[in-house]
Write a protein that holds these residues in place. Structure first.
Motif, PDB file in Angstrom:
ATOM      1  N   ILE A   1      60.300  23.640 -35.732  1.00 53.65           N
ATOM      2  CA  ILE A   1      58.675  23.473 -35.363  1.00 53.65           C
ATOM      3  C   ILE A   1      58.979  22.423 -34.685  1.00 53.65           C
ATOM      4  O   ILE A   1      58.082  21.750 -34.054  1.00 53.65           O
ATOM      5  CB  ILE A   1      57.857  24.505 -35.937  1.00 53.65           C
TER       6      ILE A   1
ATOM      7  N   MET B   1      61.068  21.254 -32.286  1.00 46.93           N
ATOM      8  CA  MET B   1      61.415  22.018 -30.749  1.00 46.93           C
ATOM      9  C   MET B   1      60.635  21.022 -29.677  1.00 46.93           C
ATOM     10  O   MET B   1      59.344  20.687 -30.230  1.00 46.93           O
ATOM     11  CB  MET B   1      60.691  23.116 -30.863  1.00 46.93           C
ATOM     12  N   GLU B   2      61.308  20.491 -29.082  1.00 45.26           N
ATOM     13  CA  GLU B   2      61.316  19.609 -27.702  1.00 45.26           C
ATOM     14  C   GLU B   2      60.107  20.296 -27.591  1.00 45.26           C
ATOM     15  O   GLU B   2      59.721  21.211 -26.731  1.00 45.26           O
ATOM     16  CB  GLU B   2      62.305  19.810 -26.667  1.00 45.26           C
ATOM     17  N   THR B   3      58.936  19.418 -27.097  1.00 46.22           N
ATOM     18  CA  THR B   3      57.312  19.615 -26.963  1.00 46.22           C
ATOM     19  C   THR B   3      57.026  20.544 -25.253  1.00 46.22           C
ATOM     20  O   THR B   3      56.809  21.535 -25.663  1.00 46.22           O
ATOM     21  CB  THR B   3      56.514  18.485 -27.259  1.00 46.22           C
TER      22      THR B   3
ATOM     23  N   ILE C   1      58.907  24.725 -24.366  1.00 48.14           N
ATOM     24  CA  ILE C   1      57.903  25.623 -24.190  1.00 48.14           C
ATOM     25  C   ILE C   1      57.569  25.939 -22.701  1.00 48.14           C
ATOM     26  O   ILE C   1      57.753  26.128 -21.827  1.00 48.14           O
ATOM     27  CB  ILE C   1      56.649  26.092 -24.770  1.00 48.14           C
ATOM     28  N   GLU C   2      56.864  24.323 -22.456  1.00 51.47           N
ATOM     29  CA  GLU C   2      56.141  24.743 -20.705  1.00 51.47           C
ATOM     30  C   GLU C   2      57.606  25.286 -19.999  1.00 51.47           C
ATOM     31  O   GLU C   2      57.156  25.430 -18.653  1.00 51.47           O
ATOM     32  CB  GLU C   2      55.702  23.091 -20.729  1.00 51.47           C
TER      33      GLU C   2
ATOM     34  N   ASN D   1      58.495  28.839 -19.571  1.00 53.18           N
ATOM     35  CA  ASN D   1      56.860  29.268 -18.945  1.00 53.18           C
ATOM     36  C   ASN D   1      56.585  29.202 -17.357  1.00 53.18           C
ATOM     37  O   ASN D   1      56.255  29.518 -16.917  1.00 53.18           O
ATOM     38  CB  ASN D   1      55.967  28.177 -19.898  1.00 53.18           C
TER      39      ASN D   1
ATOM     40  N   GLU E   1      58.048  34.067 -29.586  1.00 51.17           N
ATOM     41  CA  GLU E   1      56.488  34.070 -29.606  1.00 51.17           C
ATOM     42  C   GLU E   1      55.800  33.325 -28.861  1.00 51.17           C
ATOM     43  O   GLU E   1      55.096  33.750 -28.966  1.00 51.17           O
ATOM     44  CB  GLU E   1      55.828  34.107 -31.272  1.00 51.17           C
ATOM     45  N   ALA E   2      55.506  31.919 -28.555  1.00 50.54           N
ATOM     46  CA  ALA E   2      55.140  30.640 -27.942  1.00 50.54           C
ATOM     47  C   ALA E   2      55.222  31.286 -27.008  1.00 50.54           C
ATOM     48  O   ALA E   2      54.032  31.354 -26.069  1.00 50.54           O
ATOM     49  CB  ALA E   2      56.096  29.882 -28.166  1.00 50.54           C
ATOM     50  N   LEU E   3      55.924  32.282 -25.976  1.00 51.13           N
ATOM     51  CA  LEU E   3      55.919  32.626 -25.080  1.00 51.13           C
ATOM     52  C   LEU E   3      55.471  33.584 -24.278  1.00 51.13           C
ATOM     53  O   LEU E   3      55.190  34.267 -22.903  1.00 51.13           O
ATOM     54  CB  LEU E   3      57.388  32.228 -24.086  1.00 51.13           C
TER      55      LEU E   3
ATOM     56  N   ASP F   1      52.361  34.454 -25.915  1.00 58.04           N
ATOM     57  CA  ASP F   1      51.627  34.666 -26.729  1.00 58.04           C
ATOM     58  C   ASP F   1      49.832  35.290 -26.861  1.00 58.04           C
ATOM     59  O   ASP F   1      50.811  35.369 -25.603  1.00 58.04           O
ATOM     60  CB  ASP F   1      50.919  32.497 -27.505  1.00 58.04           C
ATOM     61  N   GLU F   2      49.217  35.148 -27.153  1.00 53.86           N
ATOM     62  CA  GLU F   2      47.926  35.802 -27.582  1.00 53.86           C
ATOM     63  C   GLU F   2      46.860  36.297 -26.008  1.00 53.86           C
ATOM     64  O   GLU F   2      47.295  36.969 -25.268  1.00 53.86           O
ATOM     65  CB  GLU F   2      46.787  36.065 -27.972  1.00 53.86           C
ATOM     66  N   LEU F   3      47.061  35.160 -25.483  1.00 55.09           N
ATOM     67  CA  LEU F   3      46.760  34.550 -24.031  1.00 55.09           C
ATOM     68  C   LEU F   3      47.581  35.175 -22.899  1.00 55.09           C
ATOM     69  O   LEU F   3      47.146  36.340 -22.002  1.00 55.09           O
ATOM     70  CB  LEU F   3      46.738  32.996 -23.258  1.00 55.09           C
ATOM     71  N   ILE F   4      49.030  34.898 -22.871  1.00 56.44           N
ATOM     72  CA  ILE F   4      49.967  35.764 -22.147  1.00 56.44           C
ATOM     73  C   ILE F   4      50.090  37.187 -21.996  1.00 56.44           C
ATOM     74  O   ILE F   4      49.489  37.931 -21.231  1.00 56.44           O
ATOM     75  CB  ILE F   4      51.284  34.788 -22.446  1.00 56.44           C
TER      76      ILE F   4
ATOM     77  N   LEU G   1      47.056  39.144 -22.735  1.00 57.28           N
ATOM     78  CA  LEU G   1      46.021  39.327 -22.315  1.00 57.28           C
ATOM     79  C   LEU G   1      45.980  39.357 -20.715  1.00 57.28           C
ATOM     80  O   LEU G   1      45.869  40.325 -20.788  1.00 57.28           O
ATOM     81  CB  LEU G   1      45.213  38.297 -23.027  1.00 57.28           C
TER      82      LEU G   1
END
Lengths: 70, 171
Positions: free
Chosen positions: B25, B28-30, B33-34, B37, B106-108, B110-113, B115
């Motif tokens: 964690i 993980m390159e900051t 994920i972005e 995404n 999991e990060a990609l 996540d709960e907002l995605i 939703l």
């Protein structure tokens, strides 16, 4: 739920620790947009995410999040 | 004695796994994920463009009789198909890459995605139902080709889900 508002201290806590939304997102394991929408109150996180955020900042959930009446 | 050794092994294994996860964690390159995404967003944007051109021209050519326009539509449709297929393959490749890394996956997602995905499909469902309703209403007065109804319903239904997803996930 329309009568209630979930405020949070994430922005303040980030500023104290000098970390960006991007860095916080990577640490928690979510996207930056998720952090951004929680911060601005557009998105209400799940209990799990709220606890994970609180743990990250070393605070209690109710110290980080505050439920207020509109 | 044997059970104590097993317990020690399990405890050490758990500690090691936890440490490994912690390291992963933190390392993980900051922006990774972005970056992924953003790549996913762009791929879905091009998938939407490809789908709208490809199937849009396919439906339109049934309504047009001029040969010159028909030929142009076939070429434009072919271009749309190529755009769609290329981006679909890229999207599947991205999904496969992310699938191997559980933290990234999991990060990609996540709960907002999740939703936003739910909201997009919910909207797509009602758009599809509305189109069927409109066609049903029209069919009471005019004869409509069922194949055309099917094609338009699928076209608009898929398009509405994709566009809604792009709007909900836009920064």
């Amino acid at each position: 739920m329309e009568h209630w508002e979930l405020k949070n201290q994430i922005k303040v806590q980030r500023a104290i620790r000098n970390i960006t939304q991007d860095e916080l997102a990577a640490q928690i394991g979510v996207t930056r947009k998720t952090i951004n929408t929680i911060e601005t109150g557009k998105f209400t996180p799940s209990t799990i995410l709220a606890i994970r955020l609180s743990r990250f900042f070393g605070l209690g959930v109710e110290q980080l999040f505050e439920l207020t009446e509109k | 004695m044997n059970s104590i050794n097993n317990l020690t092994f399990v405890t050490l294994r758990l500690l090691f796994d936890n440490y490994e996860l912690h390291l992963k964690i933190n390392n993980m390159e900051t922006s990774l994920i972005e970056q992924l995404n953003d790549s996913r967003y762009n791929l879905i944007k091009w998938l939407t463009i490809g789908w709208s051109i490809w199937v849009g021209t396919y439906i339109a050519k049934d309504l047009i009789q001029y040969q010159l326009i028909l030929t142009a539509l076939v070429w434009v449709g072919l271009f749309g198909w190529v755009v769609f297929i290329i981006n679909l393959l890229k999207y599947l490749k991205l999904k496969r890459e992310v699938k191997s890394d559980s933290l990234l996956r999991e990060a990609l997602n996540d709960e907002l995605i999740q939703l936003n995905r739910y909201k997009s499909f919910f909207l797509g469902f009602w758009v599809t139902i509305s189109i069927i309703g409109i066609f049903f209403g029209i069919s009471l007065f005019v004869n409509i080709a069922s194949l055309m109804v099917c094609r338009i319903t699928i076209y608009v239904g898929v398009l509405s889900v994709l566009i809604a997803w792009l709007i909900y996930n836009n920064d």
